[in-house]
Design an enzyme around this catalytic site. Structure first.
Site, PDB file in Angstrom:
ATOM      1  N   VAL A 136       0.915  -1.151   0.000  1.00 20.17           N
ATOM      2  CA  VAL A 136       0.000   0.000   0.000  1.00 20.17           C
ATOM      3  C   VAL A 136       0.952   1.198   0.000  1.00 20.17           C
ATOM      4  CG1 VAL A 136      -1.791   1.232   1.270  1.00 20.17           C
ATOM      5  CG2 VAL A 136      -1.811  -1.271   1.209  1.00 20.17           C
ATOM      6  N   PRO A 137       1.141   1.840  -1.165  1.00 17.78           N
ATOM      7  CA  PRO A 137       2.300   2.716  -1.390  1.00 17.78           C
ATOM      8  C   PRO A 137       2.257   4.079  -0.713  1.00 17.78           C
ATOM      9  CG  PRO A 137       0.894   2.708  -3.316  1.00 17.78           C
ATOM     10  CD  PRO A 137       0.309   1.702  -2.354  1.00 17.78           C
ATOM     11  N   CYS A 138       2.412   4.092   0.593  1.00 13.11           N
ATOM     12  CA  CYS A 138       2.418   5.346   1.341  1.00 13.11           C
ATOM     13  C   CYS A 138       3.668   6.173   1.043  1.00 13.11           C
ATOM     14  CB  CYS A 138       2.278   5.080   2.838  1.00 13.11           C
ATOM     15  SG  CYS A 138       3.461   3.906   3.496  1.00 13.11           S
ATOM     16  N   HIS A 139       4.706   5.541   0.481  1.00  6.99           N
ATOM     17  CA  HIS A 139       5.916   6.284   0.140  1.00  6.99           C
ATOM     18  C   HIS A 139       5.668   7.280  -0.995  1.00  6.99           C
ATOM     19  CE1 HIS A 139       5.911   2.751  -2.529  1.00  6.99           C
ATOM     20  NE2 HIS A 139       6.586   3.506  -3.394  1.00  6.99           N
TER      21      HIS A 139
END
Length: 176
Positions: A136-139
């Site tokens: 889940v690409p929070c970056h």
């Protein structure tokens, strides 16, 4: 964050450090770098989840993670279990899943996307509590001015991930 009582875990070495993986009966529910903020207590100690290095989903998650970090994969194809978050957190995490590789957004834009434009701080808190780093690409979330801010796994890792995806020039300085 609430996790299913039958959650199991494993760990894998990556170029960005050791990663802890967790799976519930319904999907991957955790991916954390060792030492990152907001680690669940169940990773270690007397209440620790059982180690399951041969668990098929954890093995597949580790394989896909390494493919991603080698630049061989852009998307993860894994069943996910995000049910342990609040409704608001789940809405934020679903919005994160819609950010394509190589693109970024801001906390404010995420708030607008989920219909909560004034909830920038709450969005930031939900992003920070994302239990599935990278998957889940929070970056891919930056400050409103495009600056590198907030990443539970550390700004150096965030910068490395964004560089890998081509969303950050290689000469970008990482704040101390």
């Amino acid at each position: 964050m609430q996790f299913h009582p039958s959650t199991v875990q494993s760990q894998t070495a990556t170029p960005l450090g050791t990663v802890r993986l967790a799976a519930s009966p319904t999907g991957l529910c955790g991916l954390w770098f060792d030492g990152q903020r907001h680690l669940p207590a169940q990773l270690d100690g007397p209440e620790a989840w059982a180690q399951a290095p041969d668990h098929p989903l954890l093995q597949e998650a580790a394989a896909q993670l390494l493919q991603y970090l080698r630049g061989e994969r852009q998307h993860f194809d894994l069943p996910l279990d995000l049910a342990g978050g609040t409704g608001f957190q789940q809405a934020v995490w679903q919005a994160l899943l819609r950010i394509p590789p190589g693109r970024t957004t801001s906390y404010g834009a995420l708030g607008r996307e989920i219909g909560r434009p004034a909830a920038v701080r709450a969005v930031g808190a939900a992003v920070g509590r994302n239990p599935l780093s990278l998957v889940v690409p929070c970056h891919r979330v930056l400050g409103g001015d495009g600056s590198l801010t907030g990443y539970a796994g550390g700004l150096e890792r965030k910068a490395a991930l964004l560089r890998l995806e081509g969303a950050l020039p290689s000469d970008t300085k990482v704040p101390a």
